[in-house]
Design an enzyme around this catalytic site. Structure first.
Site, PDB file in Angstrom:
ATOM      1  N   CYS A  84       0.838  -1.201   0.000  1.00 12.09           N
ATOM      2  CA  CYS A  84       0.000   0.000   0.000  1.00 12.09           C
ATOM      3  C   CYS A  84       0.881   1.263   0.000  1.00 12.09           C
ATOM      4  CB  CYS A  84      -0.976  -0.039   1.177  1.00 12.09           C
ATOM      5  SG  CYS A  84      -2.416   1.042   0.934  1.00 12.09           S
ATOM      6  N   HIS A 172      -3.679  -5.452   0.699  1.00  9.24           N
ATOM      7  CA  HIS A 172      -3.076  -5.897   1.961  1.00  9.24           C
ATOM      8  C   HIS A 172      -3.047  -7.429   2.047  1.00  9.24           C
ATOM      9  CE1 HIS A 172      -2.653  -1.995   4.002  1.00  9.24           C
ATOM     10  NE2 HIS A 172      -3.687  -1.647   3.251  1.00  9.24           N
ATOM     11  N   GLU A 174      -1.560  -9.163   4.146  1.00  7.62           N
ATOM     12  CA  GLU A 174      -1.446  -9.601   5.540  1.00  7.62           C
ATOM     13  C   GLU A 174      -2.801  -9.861   6.188  1.00  7.62           C
ATOM     14  OE1 GLU A 174      -1.168  -5.010   5.776  1.00  7.62           O
ATOM     15  OE2 GLU A 174      -0.834  -6.619   4.321  1.00  7.62           O
TER      16      GLU A 174
END
Length: 516
Positions: A84, A172, A174
């Site tokens: 990002c 993202h 994660e």
């Protein structure tokens, strides 16, 4: 012995709420990593000897901010993954362009992978479900980067440097919402950075025991044992490492859950044969809290008295050189965050007691590198009971903040019984692990009730159950009505001091999880 820190990833934090998630995903792959502020010294980055570097997301706009990745990151020759904001600053620092998006994008999106050869998308399907959370976008990649994935709202969803192992993603990986996020992290950490997966519970236990033995030698160690997850795992690992050199002090405040003090002694003193000194301080706490109604005052009194009693007992232990504490890695990050991070820190960490001023003790923190989920796995590896490790969180002041207003002995006993019934039924109905936290609250008001032909004028118990990922926000748990009815009936019938049970349907925000 395996050096579990030999292959490691450096994560530079630009203030994303997801930064700790990045670290947890890297560790789940089996590789050690640490988080540091984005503006950490260049020499530190150079000497850290990372196998790869990850640049986190962040709340700023690249074009409005002077917050950039340190140039040393791109000069070391190690692989870099920008997530990002991390991608945006990397592209911009290499001659690309970033602008505000016409429309912010928050939520799930489908990306199309354009190139999956020898990069972060290796062995993945061309369409991927990912989680977007951004207000800016890369509009020009510059001469050094090529686009390797795109989506409808983010034409530049992922990039790769044409000559160097630098990669960036606008989404993202994660978060659990990105369907194959773990695969992307693994491709970067293992395939591109070449890390061996050395970070596992067996190696961590072996490494910790060796480090503790080397550090402590023949000295004695004191640990304040609460029965909570962190102090319990510290007790178990220290006992394996140094045996009788460890003395645990368990201060029984009288504000624990029903029979919790006995359970702590049974697990540690009887089953594990650890030297535990149990201090029955119930009356001292009740005396100190008499007439006190303000929640903050109650917390301060409980905290100070706990430390005073711990200090009194610790001073009696001869030749003790070390004080062990259950500090975990998220505590370390939060403490650093107060001074360094751009993330909004919700609360700072204060270990109960700290180092007593008059005692010349050195601090021992065996869990300092571990996240909570890793601490629990470590506990299982050390033989601690599953139900102890995966219990719901319990506040430091205990039932002191679950009894509204003044604390009295009869209030404590009433709440303990009601709370135990609620917990017991949650386990019986396989609901305990479906909620993040569940407990009873004692309300010091009386309500009329009828049992048989007799009127009763007794106290009210509120039941609270929430579902949460990080406890920063929470929704009230939608428990079945039949279940709540059963719990209510049991409490009113079995706990004579209660005539009414209510269920709390307040989320966080606007409410907090605890009532005080």
């Amino acid at each position: 012995m395996t050096d579990i820190h030999n292959h490691k990833i450096l994560i530079l934090d630009f203030g994303s709420q997801y930064t700790q998630l990045i670290a947890r995903r890297v560790r789940e792959v089996g590789v050690f990593c640490e988080i540091f502020p984005h503006d950490v010294a260049a020499d530190f980055i150079k000497n850290y000897q990372a196998k790869g570097i990850i640049l986190s997301g962040g709340p700023e706009s690249v074009y409005d901010s002077d917050v950039k990745a340190p140039e040393i990151v791109f000069e070391l020759g190690v692989p870099v993954l920008g997530i990002c904001y991390g991608m945006q600053t990397m592209v911009m620092q290499h001659g690309g362009e970033v602008k505000g998006a016409d429309q912010s994008e928050f939520g799930k999106a489908i990306i199309n992978i354009l190139n999956s050869t020898n990069n972060i998308f290796s062995n993945m399907e061309h369409e991927q479900l990912v989680w977007m959370s951004h207000s800016d976008k890369v509009t020009q990649t510059g001469e050094h980067f090529e686009i390797i994935a795109s989506s409808t709202n983010a034409p530049v969803a992922a990039v790769a440097h044409k000559n160097k192992p630098f990669f960036g993603v606008q989404f993202h990986p994660e978060t659990t919402h990105t369907e194959n996020g773990k695969q992307i992290i693994e491709n970067f950490v293992v395939n591109i950075c070449g890390c061996d997966t050395l970070w596992n519970i067996e190696n961590i236990i072996e490494n910790d025991i060796k480090e503790i033995k080397q550090k402590v030698g023949t000295d004695k160690v004191i640990l304040g044992l609460s029965g909570g997850v962190d102090s319990s795992v510290v007790a178990a690992i220290l006992h394996q490492a140094i045996g009788d050199q460890l003395t645990c002090i368990f201060v029984d405040t009288g504000l624990l859950r029903l029979n919790e003090g006995d359970q702590v002694m049974q697990v540690f003193a009887e089953h594990m044969d650890i030297n535990v000194i149990r201090i029955n301080a119930k009356n001292r706490f009740l005396d100190a809290l008499r007439g006190i109604c303000d929640p903050e005052q109650k917390r301060k009194i409980i905290g100070k008295l706990f430390v005073d009693i711990f200090d009194e007992e610790a001073a009696k232990i001869e030749n003790a050189k070390w004080l062990a504490q259950g500090t975990i890695y998220s505590d370390v990050i939060e403490s650093a965050g107060n001074n360094q991070s751009k993330a909004h820190v919700i609360k700072s960490h204060h270990n109960v007691g700290g180092l007593p001023k008059e005692m010349k003790l050195k601090l021992l923190e065996p869990l300092r590198e571990l996240f909570k989920d890793e601490v629990r796995k470590l506990g299982l590896g050390l033989g601690l009971p599953y139900n102890m490790l995966y219990r719901h969180p319990f506040p430091g002041p205990g039932l002191g903040v679950r009894i509204l207003g003044e604390i009295k002995k009869e209030y404590v006993e009433t709440l303990q019984k009601a709370d135990a019934i609620f917990t017991e039924e949650l386990y019986k109905h396989n609901l305990y692990h479906d909620v993040s936290q569940a407990f009873g609250v004692f309300l010091p008001v009386k309500s009329v009730g009828v049992v048989g032909d007799q009127r009763r004028y007794e106290y009210v118990i509120a039941l609270r159950a929430v579902v949460s990922i990080d406890f920063m926000t929470a929704t009230w748990a939608n428990l079945p009505y039949d279940f709540l009815s059963l719990v209510s009936n049991r409490i009113v019938n079995e706990v004579k001091q209660v005539s009414r049970v209510v269920y709390d349907v307040t989320g966080k925000p606007p409410g907090t999880i605890e009532w005080e």
